[in-house]
Each structure stands twice: as structure tokens, then as C-alpha cells.
Design an enzyme around this catalytic site. Structure first.
Site: not given
Ligand code: RB5
Length: 153
Positions: A12, A69, A71, A102, A137
Site C-alpha cells: 500500500d 504495508c 506494519t 519451520h 514441520h
Molecule cells: C495504512 O495507514 C496502514 O493502516 C496500513 O499500511 C497497515 O499498517 C495496516 O495494517
């Protein structure tokens, strides 16, 4: 048709810069990259881009993908809804290696707001180079296809 040498890539807006770093790293290792978006910094829904890669892996159109993304959490949630996808959120080197040894992870997920470029490159290299150990595994992975992991089975 699967192509072992092609890595599917998507992110994203929150990780589009790290996606570029990862794409360049993959190409420098001689790998072909199919970048499935997003291509700019305008806000988009990570779901749309996660689905692109996860569906292609699930359908056997490629063997490996990398999703990013902010996180990595949202992308891993999306990807793991697809049959046959084993997406691993790895924002550290140890997890990256273990996700292959694993878990035979076929999608690596990275957090663009968590990782710096140098660590991200090292994680990608470790993930690409580490083989699956199989054995006990594989038995555990087989459970995913046998209803063990289905709460409604
Ligand atoms: C976008 O702002 C953020 O929510 C997305 O990149 C991600 O971290 C979602 O899990």
C-alpha cells in the site's frame, strides 16, 4: 504456469518506498519481479493489493511473493485468508529464517513503517536463501489441509 524465478510484489502507500528498495534488491540478485502496485503515495486500501499477490500464489501462478504495508499486519491478515498461502510477517531476521525453516512461508510480509532499508534487504535475503526443513514441520503444515485448523470443521 508457475515461474520459480518471479517474485510477486505489492504494497500500500505506507510501504511503497520500501517496496522499491525490495524490488531493486531482488533484481540485483538476478530475480524477476512482478510489481502489482501500488505505484504512488496516494492512500489506498492494503486489502486490494494484498489480494492481488495472495490470489496469484493461491492459484499457483507464482511460488513466492512479498507484501508490505505500514506494519505488515493488515497484509498478513489478508494473505492468510487464501488457501495454500502461508504468509509470515517478519520484521526481524530470526523470524525470516524460521518462517522458511519451520513454516515454508510462501509470502514474506514486511512493515514499511517498522523497517529500515538495510534490515529489510537482509530479511529478504535470509528468507530467499533459507530452505524448508520438512519432516515434522511438513506434518504440521498438512494439518492446515485436514480440517485441524478449521474451527467449524
Ligand atoms: C495504512 O495507514 C496502514 O493502516 C496500513 O499500511 C497497515 O499498517 C495496516 O495494517
Amino acid at each position: 504456469m508457475t515461474d520459480k524465478n518471479v517474485i510477486l510484489l505489492a504494497s500500500d502507500h505506507a510501504a511503497v518506498d520500501l517496496k522499491t528498495v525490495v524490488a531493486e534488491h531482488l533484481r540485483s540478485r538476478g530475480m524477476a519481479v512482478e510489481d502489482m502496485g501500488t505505484h504512488g503515495r496516494d492512500s489506498v486500501d492494503y486489502t486490494e493489493y494484498g489480494i492481488r499477490v495472495a490470489r496469484a500464489i493461491s492459484e499457483g501462478r507464482a511460488e513466492r511473493g512479498i507484501l508490505l504495508c505500514g506494519t505488515g499486519i493488515g497484509m498478513s491478515m489478508v494473505a492468510n485468508r487464501f488457501p495454500g498461502v502461508r504468509a509470515a510477517l517478519c520484521n526481524d531476521l530470526f523470524s525470516a529464517g524460521m518462517s522458511r525453516r519451520h513454516n515454508d512461508a510462501n509470502i514474506l510480509v514486511l512493515g514499511g513503517r517498522v523497517l529500515g532499508d538495510v534490515l529489510a534487504r537482509a530479511i529478504v535475503s535470509a528468507w530467499l536463501e533459507t530452505p524448508f526443513e520438512g519432516g515434522r514441520h511438513q506434518v504440521r503444515l498438512d494439518h492446515f489441509n485436514q480440517g485441524f485448523c478449521d474451527p467449524f470443521k
